[in-house]
Motif scaffolding. Structure first.
Motif, PDB file in Angstrom:
ATOM      1  N   LEU A 236       0.846  -1.190   0.000  1.00  0.00           N
ATOM      2  CA  LEU A 236       0.000   0.000   0.000  1.00  0.00           C
ATOM      3  C   LEU A 236       0.882   1.241   0.000  1.00  0.00           C
ATOM      4  O   LEU A 236       1.786   1.365   0.835  1.00  0.00           O
ATOM      5  CB  LEU A 236      -0.907   0.036   1.242  1.00  0.00           C
ATOM      6  CG  LEU A 236      -2.337  -0.489   1.085  1.00  0.00           C
ATOM      7  CD1 LEU A 236      -2.314  -1.959   0.719  1.00  0.00           C
ATOM      8  CD2 LEU A 236      -3.137  -0.262   2.362  1.00  0.00           C
ATOM      9  N   LEU A 237       0.603   2.152  -0.918  1.00  0.00           N
ATOM     10  CA  LEU A 237       1.331   3.407  -1.002  1.00  0.00           C
ATOM     11  C   LEU A 237       0.310   4.534  -1.050  1.00  0.00           C
ATOM     12  O   LEU A 237      -0.536   4.565  -1.947  1.00  0.00           O
ATOM     13  CB  LEU A 237       2.202   3.428  -2.259  1.00  0.00           C
ATOM     14  CG  LEU A 237       3.067   4.665  -2.505  1.00  0.00           C
ATOM     15  CD1 LEU A 237       4.156   4.787  -1.436  1.00  0.00           C
ATOM     16  CD2 LEU A 237       3.704   4.600  -3.892  1.00  0.00           C
ATOM     17  N   SER A 258       0.985  -7.030  11.136  1.00  0.00           N
ATOM     18  CA  SER A 258       0.471  -8.404  11.054  1.00  0.00           C
ATOM     19  C   SER A 258       0.960  -9.116   9.796  1.00  0.00           C
ATOM     20  O   SER A 258       0.823 -10.329   9.685  1.00  0.00           O
ATOM     21  CB  SER A 258      -1.060  -8.387  11.062  1.00  0.00           C
ATOM     22  OG  SER A 258      -1.560  -7.860   9.842  1.00  0.00           O
ATOM     23  N   GLY A 259       1.497  -8.340   8.853  1.00  0.00           N
ATOM     24  CA  GLY A 259       1.995  -8.932   7.618  1.00  0.00           C
ATOM     25  C   GLY A 259       0.953  -9.077   6.524  1.00  0.00           C
ATOM     26  O   GLY A 259       1.256  -9.565   5.433  1.00  0.00           O
ATOM     27  N   VAL A 260      -0.275  -8.635   6.799  1.00  0.00           N
ATOM     28  CA  VAL A 260      -1.332  -8.744   5.784  1.00  0.00           C
ATOM     29  C   VAL A 260      -1.028  -7.825   4.607  1.00  0.00           C
ATOM     30  O   VAL A 260      -1.244  -8.166   3.445  1.00  0.00           O
ATOM     31  CB  VAL A 260      -2.716  -8.407   6.390  1.00  0.00           C
ATOM     32  CG1 VAL A 260      -3.798  -8.407   5.306  1.00  0.00           C
ATOM     33  CG2 VAL A 260      -3.069  -9.389   7.483  1.00  0.00           C
ATOM     34  N   ILE A 261      -0.537  -6.643   4.934  1.00  0.00           N
ATOM     35  CA  ILE A 261      -0.110  -5.700   3.888  1.00  0.00           C
ATOM     36  C   ILE A 261       1.258  -5.140   4.282  1.00  0.00           C
ATOM     37  O   ILE A 261       1.678  -5.221   5.445  1.00  0.00           O
ATOM     38  CB  ILE A 261      -1.121  -4.547   3.681  1.00  0.00           C
ATOM     39  CG1 ILE A 261      -1.355  -3.767   4.981  1.00  0.00           C
ATOM     40  CG2 ILE A 261      -2.422  -5.087   3.124  1.00  0.00           C
ATOM     41  CD1 ILE A 261      -0.620  -2.484   5.099  1.00  0.00           C
ATOM     42  N   ASN A 262       1.940  -4.563   3.298  1.00  0.00           N
ATOM     43  CA  ASN A 262       3.196  -3.876   3.540  1.00  0.00           C
ATOM     44  C   ASN A 262       2.971  -2.404   3.210  1.00  0.00           C
ATOM     45  O   ASN A 262       2.845  -2.032   2.041  1.00  0.00           O
ATOM     46  CB  ASN A 262       4.309  -4.456   2.661  1.00  0.00           C
ATOM     47  CG  ASN A 262       5.643  -3.744   2.863  1.00  0.00           C
ATOM     48  OD1 ASN A 262       5.823  -2.991   3.819  1.00  0.00           O
ATOM     49  ND2 ASN A 262       6.580  -3.968   1.957  1.00  0.00           N
ATOM     50  N   TYR A 263       2.868  -1.566   4.257  1.00  0.00           N
ATOM     51  CA  TYR A 263       2.615  -0.145   4.037  1.00  0.00           C
ATOM     52  C   TYR A 263       3.926   0.563   3.715  1.00  0.00           C
ATOM     53  O   TYR A 263       4.868   0.543   4.492  1.00  0.00           O
ATOM     54  CB  TYR A 263       1.945   0.489   5.263  1.00  0.00           C
ATOM     55  CG  TYR A 263       1.688   1.969   5.089  1.00  0.00           C
ATOM     56  CD1 TYR A 263       1.010   2.452   3.964  1.00  0.00           C
ATOM     57  CD2 TYR A 263       2.116   2.891   6.049  1.00  0.00           C
ATOM     58  CE1 TYR A 263       0.772   3.803   3.789  1.00  0.00           C
ATOM     59  CE2 TYR A 263       1.875   4.256   5.884  1.00  0.00           C
ATOM     60  CZ  TYR A 263       1.210   4.699   4.753  1.00  0.00           C
ATOM     61  OH  TYR A 263       0.980   6.053   4.574  1.00  0.00           O
TER      62      TYR A 263
END
Length: 380
Positions: A236-237, A258-263
């Motif tokens: 996500l950006l 949590s590792g669900v997304i990488n912000y």
């Protein structure tokens, strides 16, 4: 000998950085034939220096980007009207809601040609609650009052044009046109290295971090795929938006941890992030015009997963350069994402097709010439 005076063109945007990020190529085209003024709220020094380097002059106004405050908006309108009167423009083009409804009203002088560019309906037409329905009625009234007397209205997708016509937000005498997208500079958004078949697919999302851009569904799709044992990454950006519907920094941090997304945070240059990703994903149900980020990703040869929703659906030819999924359907989104993990060679194939479509439909030079043609300025 009579002195030649270049006609004056005033471009009005909704926020300062958009003058360069979204309309920089248009400003460069306009300064060839016009004395150009670029207006936006609270213009910062960085934007001012970039606009002036192009050859245009900055006009800073005090319209708040969001919200409707009658007293503040009226004060900003009266102050901006004085600025416009001093400039004496021959032509005015405004984009996004406040520049259109207030900026064009401030520019209502004799012999001034005024044009509106509707870059999506935005949150002003959300009618999910009593408050939002009240706001939507006010927004419709503001549009109707301003647009009935302008010289032309440009939409970025057919659905928005049909909506404005159906609700009589444009007058019968208005010239209307659909010109798809803002367009992108295909030289600027160019890959630096040859893409390769990915071992672990990276999905990139770029947008304001609001729910209507499809973040909840993207998170759910990511969780579905993780449970099935797929190896991938969702990036996500984008910037945290404090408006209603915004996702808080705490929520984003929790998802990231949590590792669900990488912000990835925010950036002034999306190109390295698009290049490093494999597939662009935007499961939006926001009232889009035609998302600029999708056009940028297409220019950089990325397949697209987005929704069958106005403004988004115009960017994808199903199974040629990506997939359209139903709005708010996390399972369908997960299936589309899984396709690229199971057939990674399609990342390159569909990415190449995205570029071909971008060349044909979203070349900023073609888009800008269409704008000028509509405003009948190519022969000025």
């Amino acid at each position: 000998m009579q002195n030649f005076r270049k006609p004056k063109f005033l471009l009005i945007g909704g926020f300062a950085s958009s003058l360069i990020n979204f309309r920089g190529p248009l400003l460069k085209r306009l300064v060839q034939d016009f004395e150009v003024y670029a207006a936006a709220p609270f213009i910062d020094e960085d934007t001012r220096s970039k606009v002036e380097a192009i050859g245009a002059k900055c006009v800073s106004n005090s319209f708040e980007r969001t919200g409707l405050n009658p007293i503040k908006d009226l004060k900003a309108l009266m102050a901006f009207r004085k600025q416009v009167k001093a400039i004496k423009p021959d032509y005015v083009l405004a984009y996004t809601i406040k520049p259109v409804v207030f900026g064009l009203k401030a520019a209502k002088f004799r012999n001034v040609k005024r044009f509106a560019l509707i870059t999506g309906k935005g949150s002003g037409f959300d009618e999910s609650s009593f408050k939002s329905r009240t706001i939507a009625r006010l927004v419709k009234k503001l549009y109707r009052d301003t647009l009935k007397s302008v010289d032309g209205v440009i939409f970025q997708n057919k659905d928005d044009k049909d909506f404005f016509v159906q609700h009589k937000l444009v007058g019968h005498v208005n010239r209307v046109e659909v010109i798809e997208g803002t367009g992108v500079d295909l030289e600027y958004y160019r890959l630096k290295s040859k893409p390769s078949i990915p071992e672990k697919v990276k999905f990139l999302f770029i947008a304001r971090l609001i729910k209507e851009k499809g973040i909840p569904e993207l998170v759910e799709a990511s969780e579905i795929l993780r449970k099935k044992g797929h190896a991938f990454e969702v990036q996500l950006l984008g910037w945290i938006d404090p408006n209603p519907g915004g996702i808080s920094k705490a929520e984003i941090d929790s998802l990231h941890n949590s590792g669900v997304i990488n912000y990835l945070g925010t950036t002034s240059d999306v190109r390295p992030y698009i290049e490093a990703a494999d597939v662009f994903v935007l499961p939006s149900y926001y009232n889009e015009g035609l998302p600029r980020t999708i056009q940028e990703a297409m220019a950089m040869k990325k397949p697209i997963i987005t929704t069958d929703h106005p403004g988004c659906r115009e960017t994808v030819e199903e199974h040629r350069n990506g997939f359209l999924v139903p709005v708010k359907d996390a399972k369908a989104l997960a299936n589309a994402m899984a396709y690229f993990m199971e057939q990674p060679d399609q990342v390159l194939k569909m990415g190449a097709e995205s570029y071909e479509i971008a060349k044909e439909r979203f070349d900023v030079n073609k888009i800008n010439e269409r704008l000028l043609n509509f405003m009948e300025l190519n022969d000025v």
